[in-house]
Write an enzyme that holds these catalytic residues in place. Structure first.
Site, PDB file in Angstrom:
ATOM      1  N   LYS A 180      -7.736  -0.708 -80.134  1.00 14.78           N
ATOM      2  CA  LYS A 180      -9.005  -0.055 -79.672  1.00 14.78           C
ATOM      3  C   LYS A 180      -9.984  -1.050 -78.578  1.00 14.78           C
ATOM      4  CE  LYS A 180      -9.071   3.632 -82.523  1.00 14.78           C
ATOM      5  NZ  LYS A 180      -9.042   4.692 -82.120  1.00 14.78           N
ATOM      6  N   GLU A 195     -18.444   6.832 -82.192  1.00 18.34           N
ATOM      7  CA  GLU A 195     -18.128   7.084 -83.729  1.00 18.34           C
ATOM      8  C   GLU A 195     -17.093   6.128 -84.187  1.00 18.34           C
ATOM      9  OE1 GLU A 195     -14.582   7.654 -81.798  1.00 18.34           O
ATOM     10  OE2 GLU A 195     -16.335   8.406 -80.774  1.00 18.34           O
ATOM     11  N   SER A 241      -0.516  -0.384 -84.545  1.00 16.65           N
ATOM     12  CA  SER A 241      -1.791  -0.026 -83.999  1.00 16.65           C
ATOM     13  C   SER A 241      -2.885  -0.966 -84.431  1.00 16.65           C
ATOM     14  CB  SER A 241      -1.981   1.243 -83.888  1.00 16.65           C
ATOM     15  OG  SER A 241      -2.391   1.604 -85.548  1.00 16.65           O
TER      16      SER A 241
END
Length: 395
Positions: free
Chosen positions: A90, A112, A378
């Site tokens: 991210k 969010e 991830s």
């Protein structure tokens, strides 16, 4: 040559586009007109890559998982996005978007989050750049992702629990959009995945494409060619998958496998297998596949993984599935948990539950011994330890 990338109007085939309330039209239009100019400028790229290197810790390693490879029957490499600062992919996106927000004169950031990793990454770059940050998070996710909530708060973000709907990612996204509608002039919405109105799906994919950019030179160093036979990633909204495949999507030599959340089973009524269960519709500003009933009302998704618990899918992934460019597999909760424990015991790596779904897909593909597979890990599993401990106790 056929391309699977976005067209000039923000569509992947018939998926994508920009469907926003009138009050946000100017904000979205400004972003559409600025993002390619800014992302392509020499000064932006210099600062972005400096922060990726010196702050986020890139490049992330491409690790040959020898014992997992033996178990799988092919050569498996893990793209270690879990080793980035904040523990997931991210940060690649939030660094880029906050630099863009500054260049556009925005003074306030909203976001969010589901699993909390995007919220943490957004709070992190807001602390770095001294900008106020509000993160919307469904109350269900607040309860199951407490470590990430605490990290966001320690970083100075205001975390607002959302109590509407299923109190998960869909509802957090809806509340963030409502906030944006109330503060269009000074607020920049850092969306965490390849969802939302154009240009967000393309912008997030471009910022995450550093993953596939690195894979190209890393796999060349290890295998003598710059492409693998397979790329595997999990999909909820789809940002880590979009970054993994970005530089390979038009290379038909590379097979793409996407793992979505099967939950308790695709036909159980408790699933987040959007590509399998969804129908064409509009959600959060984009036309894509959406889990919905016969009246067009959104069905509540379910997954053990907060980051995959979303009733839509990035329009790029809807298009890749429709065009048969990607093979989409549903991996249920139990399969993901089993894959997570297997990786932990074989390689000493505890994956995020989202990544565990990608690992679960390994058992659903028939590989040849000569196949080279790159699977994007991830995120790391610290945030999911409560779920893992509960599963471990049941064993």
């Amino acid at each position: 040559m056929k391309t699977y990338q976005v067209d000039e109007n923000g569509y992947y085939g018939r998926f994508g586009g920009s469907y926003v309330p009138e009050i946000l039209y100017r904000c979205v239009k400004d972003l559409q007109e600025r993002y390619l100019v800014e992302l392509g400028s020499a000064t932006f790229r210099q600062e972005y890559h400096r922060l990726l290197r010196d702050y986020a810790g890139r490049p992330s390693p491409l690790y040959h998982a020898a014992r997992l490879s033996d178990r799988t029957g092919c050569k498996v490499y893990l793209k270690r996005e879990d080793l980035n600062h904040t523990g997931a992919h991210k940060i690649n996106n939030t660094i880029g978007q906050i630099l863009l927000a500054q260049r556009m004169g925005k003074r306030r950031i909203i976001a969010e989050t589901g699993a909390g990793q995007h919220g943490v990454a957004t709070a992190t770059v807001c602390a770095l750049m001294d900008m106020p940050c509000v993160v919307y998070m469904g109350r269900t996710d607040v309860e199951r992702q407490q470590p990430n909530v605490q990290r966001m708060q320690m970083l100075g973000a205001t975390v607002i629990p959302v109590t509407s709907g299923n109190m998960t990612l869909k509802d957090a996204t809806s509340e963030a959009i409502r906030d944006w509608c109330c503060h269009p002039a000074d607020t920049f919405y850092i969306i965490g995945s390849t969802v939302g109105p154009h240009p967000y799906p393309d912008m997030v994919a471009r910022l995450q494409s550093v993953i596939s950019e690195e894979i190209k030179w890393q796999i060349r160093e290890k295998e003598g060619r710059d492409y693998p036979d397979y790329l595997i990633a999990c999909v909820g909204g789809g940002s880590n998958a979009a970054g993994t495949i970005y530089h390979y999507v038009d290379d038909e030599r590379v097979k793409i496998v996407l793992a979505e959340a099967g939950g308790k089973g695709v036909c159980s009524g408790m699933s987040a297998a959007t590509i399998r269960l969804g129908r064409e519709g509009i959600i959060h500003g984009a036309r894509t596949l959406v889990m919905q009933n016969d009246d067009g009302q959104i069905e509540e998704p379910y997954s053990i993984s907060a980051g995959l618990d979303y009733p839509g899918i990035g329009p790029v992934h809807a298009y890749l599935s429709e065009q048969k460019r990607a093979d989409v597999l549903a991996v249920d909760d139990d399969e993901a948990l089993a894959a997570a424990f297997e990786l932990t015991r074989l390689e000493g790596i505890i994956p995020a539950l989202e990544s565990a779904h990608a690992l679960g897909a390994l058992k659903k593909v028939r590989f040849r011994p000569s196949d080279v597979v790159v699977l994007t890990l991830s995120g790391r599993g610290d945030k999911d330890m409560d779920a893992y401990i509960r599963a471990f106790i049941k064993q």
